[in-house]
Design an enzyme around this catalytic site. Structure first.
Site, PDB file in Angstrom:
ATOM      1  N   CYS A 140       2.539   7.579   3.004  1.00 28.52           N
ATOM      2  CA  CYS A 140       2.469   6.110   2.945  1.00 28.52           C
ATOM      3  C   CYS A 140       1.031   5.638   2.961  1.00 28.52           C
ATOM      4  CB  CYS A 140       3.253   5.497   4.108  1.00 28.52           C
ATOM      5  SG  CYS A 140       3.233   3.700   4.080  1.00 28.52           S
ATOM      6  N   CYS A 143       0.430   2.489   5.001  1.00 28.91           N
ATOM      7  CA  CYS A 143       0.415   2.707   6.451  1.00 28.91           C
ATOM      8  C   CYS A 143      -0.879   3.391   6.902  1.00 28.91           C
ATOM      9  CB  CYS A 143       1.566   3.613   6.892  1.00 28.91           C
ATOM     10  SG  CYS A 143       3.135   3.278   6.112  1.00 28.91           S
ATOM     11  N   ASP A 144      -1.311   4.385   6.165  1.00 30.15           N
ATOM     12  CA  ASP A 144      -2.351   5.281   6.674  1.00 30.15           C
ATOM     13  C   ASP A 144      -3.677   5.241   5.915  1.00 30.15           C
ATOM     14  OD1 ASP A 144      -0.571   6.204   8.616  1.00 30.15           O
ATOM     15  OD2 ASP A 144       0.304   7.652   7.234  1.00 30.15           O
TER      16      ASP A 144
END
Ligand code: NDP
Length: 316
Positions: A140, A143-144
């Site tokens: 992701c 997300c990261d």
């Protein structure tokens, strides 16, 4: 054979942000929900480290802590959270029938499906090891990606997700290597155009990941050109995989309307499925957004839709 049959007003299947949020709302509406967690209590977020984009946590929170908080909030209002996996369903029955771990039979007036989706991985041993250690392997970018600001990263895949995430990463990272296994991309022409016209994205065609280097964190990626056999080591610190997701909806096939990938169809902007009293929320019904906060929002919708269905049918 069923060990016992238990009837509930509202059965929630799955324990990601969608399931727990549905539980919070359903419990507060006095639907006395029972939530079965599945094999990974807390869902995909328990496999991430820091979550910095969930509203309400100005300093960020770890994925597992966020899920513990959501679980505690659901339990505070009386949700029964139970470990168990839904293994079979008869959603056309009245009441609906769900089997847990093949032995426990539950019947329910309403079912909220929040079984999520699982990211696909390449299956390389070092990919699994570094992913489990939070060592720079992620599925992701949204997300990261933030953790790799100013660094060089790899993204694997050539669909719309990979193209979108490569573009996203290119804004944060110094350089993005995109590993594409064929000599063309599956992504839409517009997305391809964007990727090809981004200066700091280098596409490695006809290539596959040979290995990921690093003891505790990603220190490099070995890529093989499958036409020439040539190996190249990329000096990167992040390894993103975007080769698709698989919605966890197999047990509902043939009962619920789904698209060709298995994502459950919902009616309009609701969580309603083709079976009255069955609602689908979170990633099992969303291949576009797939964020914790959008999943949580749809979980809320599922509980409200269930509550209205019960009121209209005179059950609750
Ligand atoms: P897709 O299934 O569309 O693409 C997966 C990609 O990963 C393909 O390019 C495939 O290669 C590659 N791949 C699969 N397995 C491997 C492997 N083992 N090694 C290397 N590469 C591999 O998945 P997406 O997640 O990209 O998209 C899912 C759906 O969501 C699609 O319908 C997409 O259009 C949609 N979507 C739409 C968006 C939008 O409209 N903004 C954004 C994101 C997704 P190959 O092509 O060779 O098979």
């Amino acid at each position: 054979m069923s060990e016992k049959v238990e009837h509930v007003t509202c059965l929630i299947i799955g324990s990601g942000p969608a399931g727990y949020t549905a539980a919070i709302y359903a419990a507060r509406a006095d639907l006395k929900p029972v939530l079965y967690t599945g094999m990974v209590p807390g869902g995909q977020l328990t496999e991430t480290t820091e979550v910095d984009n969930f509203p309400g946590y100005p300093k960020g929170i770890t994925g597992p802590e966020l899920m513990e908080d959501l679980k505690a909030q659901a339990e505070r209002f009386g949700t029964q959270v139970r470990f168990g996996m839904a293994t079979k369903a008869d959603l056309n029955a009245s009441p609906k029938r769900i089997w847990i771990d093949e032995t426990i039979e539950m019947t329910a007036d309403t079912v909220i499906i929040s079984t999520g989706a699982s990211a696909k991985w390449l299956g390389l041993p070092n990919e699994t090891r570094l992913r489990m250690n939070a060592g720079g392997v992620s599925a992701c970018a949204v997300c990261d990606g933030f953790f790799y600001r100013g660094q060089d990263v790899v993204i694997v895949g050539a669909g719309d997700t990979a193209a979108e995430e490569a573009t996203y990463l290119s804004k944060l990272c110094k350089k993005v290597y995109m590993i594409v296994r064929r000599s063309e991309m599956r992504a839409s022409k517009a997305m391809q155009h964007r990727v090809k016209n981004t200066a700091n994205i280098e596409i490695l065609w006809d290539s596959e990941t040979e290995d990921i280097l690093g003891a505790n964190a990603v220190e490099g990626v070995v890529v093989k050109n499958i036409k020439t056999g040539q190996l190249r080591t990329l000096d990167v610190t992040g390894f993103f995989v975007a080769i698709g997701h698989k919605p966890n909806t197999d047990i509902f096939k043939g009962q619920l309307n789904m698209d060709e990938l298995g994502y459950i169809d919902v009616i309009g902007a609701s969580s309603k499925t083709n079976i009255p009293g069955v609602f689908a929320v979170g990633d099992c019904a969303d291949k576009t957004y797939r964020q914790a906060v959008t999943a949580a929002g749809s979980g809320c919708m599922g509980a409200l839709d269930a509550e209205r269905y019960l009121a209209a049918s005179g059950v609750h």
